[in-house]
Scaffold this active site. Structure first.
Site, PDB file in Angstrom:
ATOM      1  N   LYS A  52       0.960  -7.059  12.773  1.00  0.00           N
ATOM      2  CA  LYS A  52      -0.083  -6.307  12.548  1.00  0.00           C
ATOM      3  C   LYS A  52      -1.312  -6.757  13.194  1.00  0.00           C
ATOM      4  CE  LYS A  52      -2.773  -4.673   8.302  1.00  0.00           C
ATOM      5  NZ  LYS A  52      -2.733  -4.544   6.774  1.00  0.00           N
ATOM      6  N   GLU A  57      -0.872 -27.883  28.994  1.00  0.00           N
ATOM      7  CA  GLU A  57      -2.093 -28.408  28.014  1.00  0.00           C
ATOM      8  C   GLU A  57      -1.861 -29.526  27.348  1.00  0.00           C
ATOM      9  OE1 GLU A  57      -4.851 -27.340  27.623  1.00  0.00           O
ATOM     10  OE2 GLU A  57      -5.006 -25.228  28.514  1.00  0.00           O
ATOM     11  N   SER A  98       1.862  -7.394  -0.387  1.00  0.00           N
ATOM     12  CA  SER A  98       2.479  -8.543   0.473  1.00  0.00           C
ATOM     13  C   SER A  98       1.795  -9.728   0.828  1.00  0.00           C
ATOM     14  CB  SER A  98       2.972  -7.752   1.805  1.00  0.00           C
ATOM     15  OG  SER A  98       1.810  -7.763   2.335  1.00  0.00           O
ATOM     16  N   THR A 124       0.861  -1.208   0.012  1.00  0.00           N
ATOM     17  CA  THR A 124       0.047  -0.088   0.055  1.00  0.00           C
ATOM     18  C   THR A 124       0.922   1.100   0.121  1.00  0.00           C
ATOM     19  OG1 THR A 124      -1.732  -1.161   1.198  1.00  0.00           O
ATOM     20  CG2 THR A 124      -1.785   1.003   1.250  1.00  0.00           C
ATOM     21  N   THR A 180       1.922  -4.414   4.297  1.00  0.00           N
ATOM     22  CA  THR A 180       1.817  -4.424   5.793  1.00  0.00           C
ATOM     23  C   THR A 180       1.184  -5.631   6.168  1.00  0.00           C
ATOM     24  OG1 THR A 180      -0.465  -3.326   5.741  1.00  0.00           O
ATOM     25  CG2 THR A 180       1.301  -1.947   6.244  1.00  0.00           C
ATOM     26  N   ASP A 181       0.408  -6.496   5.119  1.00  0.00           N
ATOM     27  CA  ASP A 181      -0.168  -7.797   5.562  1.00  0.00           C
ATOM     28  C   ASP A 181       0.684  -8.843   5.891  1.00  0.00           C
ATOM     29  OD1 ASP A 181      -2.380  -6.534   4.928  1.00  0.00           O
ATOM     30  OD2 ASP A 181      -3.066  -7.766   3.013  1.00  0.00           O
TER      31      ASP A 181
HETATM   32  N1  LIG Z   1      -1.583  -1.925   3.950  1.00  0.00           N
HETATM   33  C1  LIG Z   1      -1.100  -2.792   2.815  1.00  0.00           C
HETATM   34  O1  LIG Z   1       0.094  -2.761   2.683  1.00  0.00           O
HETATM   35  C2  LIG Z   1      -1.923  -3.999   2.670  1.00  0.00           C
HETATM   36  C3  LIG Z   1      -1.679  -4.523   1.501  1.00  0.00           C
HETATM   37  N2  LIG Z   1      -2.780  -5.657   1.015  1.00  0.00           N
HETATM   38  C4  LIG Z   1      -0.614  -5.230   1.450  1.00  0.00           C
HETATM   39  O2  LIG Z   1       0.226  -5.765   2.113  1.00  0.00           O
HETATM   40  O3  LIG Z   1       0.361  -5.405   0.347  1.00  0.00           O
END
Ligand SMILES: NC(=O)C[C@H](N)C(=O)O
Length: 337
Positions: free
Chosen positions: A174, A294, A68, A21, A101-102
């Site tokens: 994240k 567990e 990503s 992004t 960010t993913d």
């Molecule tokens: N905020 C982002 O970058 C989300 C995007 N889907 C990515 O991970 O490339």
């Protein structure tokens, strides 16, 4: 202008762009969530933040141009080798990786485990495309270059700069979508960047980069590791698919403290008997999974992921299993990294 000497005395930072992004573009300024990721080339990202030039001699490289979520093991290895090569250049002070960010948390942890350098490596993304109102990419990128150029960032492991924080690539993840304060770690941030200055408050207690036993220069592929997500009323066929031939480990993203349903225990034991490592993590974001709590891990020859979430555990298992490991050695690695 500045005298030539002052110009050359500035540190050199290379921005390796992979998409996301932070390189996204939307149809209008209102499109903060509806846009196309991985559109803007790295030179345009750099040109969009002219203030970078006062921090460092910055140059860009376009490694990939992808969202990503489409990262693969092959891309991790390619990126790691490139970052390693760049940092061997005595002219290069630090590297910034721009990233969606993913799966940024996976890539940051991967680099943290395999790059044998104490020079700063900063992974950065954004939650809004550059075309949106209050886009966060410009400042996040500026902060990333500040940290990558900072002598104080040396030897601190791979770092993430998001929303003014300097976070550890090891355990930041994240945790919120949509919002710009998307990243956090249960152990807190390491510091902040404010107006081009770094402020440090903590350091990472785990092995990383220069003190890691893993080296990207000797890794050409990562083995396959599967994650099975725990819930009530689980479908046992998921385990069979997850343990398909070639898979080296299963991360059990268990409920609670990494718990396993009574009807799944024999399935996981038989998967371990076939030589696949079984690693208990948790679908709960925070806390730690304890050995022999567990489930009797010693008896079943299983491993616990400690504080690592399932996707972080997947990266550590894949890196660790590039070498033959006993269960005890793999558990030792999960304690130490
Ligand atoms: N905020 C982002 O970058 C989300 C995007 N889907 C990515 O991970 O490339």
């Amino acid at each position: 202008g500045l005298p030539a000497l002052a110009q050359t005395a500035k540190p050199t930072v290379v921005i390796v762009a992979t998409g996301g992004t932070i390189a996204g573009a939307g149809a209008s300024a209102l499109n903060s969530a509806t846009y196309q990721a991985a559109k803007v080339p790295v030179d345009k990202l750099i040109a969009g933040v002219p203030e970078l030039a006062s921090v460092a001699n910055v140059r860009g490289e376009q490694a990939f141009q992808i969202a990503s979520e489409s990262f693969t093991n092959d891309k991790l290895v390619t990126l790691g080798k490139r970052v390693s090569a760049l940092l061997k250049d005595p002219e290069v002070s630090g590297v910034v990786v721009t990233h969606g960010t993913d799966t940024l948390e996976e890539t940051a942890f991967f680099l943290n485990l395999v790059i044998k350098s104490d020079k700063p490596i900063v992974v950065v993304g954004s939650m809004r495309p550059g075309s949106a109102m209050s886009a966060d990419g410009m400042l996040n990128l500026y902060n990333a270059v500040v940290v990558a150029a900072a002598p104080s960032a040396k030897g601190k492991g791979v770092l993430i700069t998001m929303a003014d924080d300097i976070l550890p690539g090891r355990d930041a993840s994240k945790r919120v979508n949509i919002k710009t304060s998307a990243f956090g770690s249960q152990w807190g941030s390491l510091g902040m960047v404010v107006e081009g200055k770094t402020f440090w408050f903590r350091s990472l207690a785990k092995r990383h980069t220069i003190n890691s036993e893993f080296d990207i220069d000797t890794i050409d592929a990562l083995p396959e590791v599967s994650i099975v997500y725990g819930s009530g009323s689980m479908n046992m066929a998921l385990y069979d698919a997850a343990a398909a031939p070639g898979v080296k480990a299963i991360i059990n993203a268990g409920t609670g403290n990494g718990s396993v349903p009574n009807y799944a225990v024999d399935k996981l034991k038989s998967i371990r008997d076939k030589g696949v490592m079984v690693i208990r993590s948790s679908r709960v974001a925070d806390g730690i999974v304890l050995r022999n709590a567990e489930q009797p891990d010693d008896k079943y020859d299983w491993v616990v992921a400690h504080d690592l979430n399932p996707q972080k555990a997947k990266i550590l298992a894949a890196v660790a299993l590039t070498k033959p490991q006993t269960t005890a050695e793999l558990q030792r690695i999960f304690w130490e990294y």
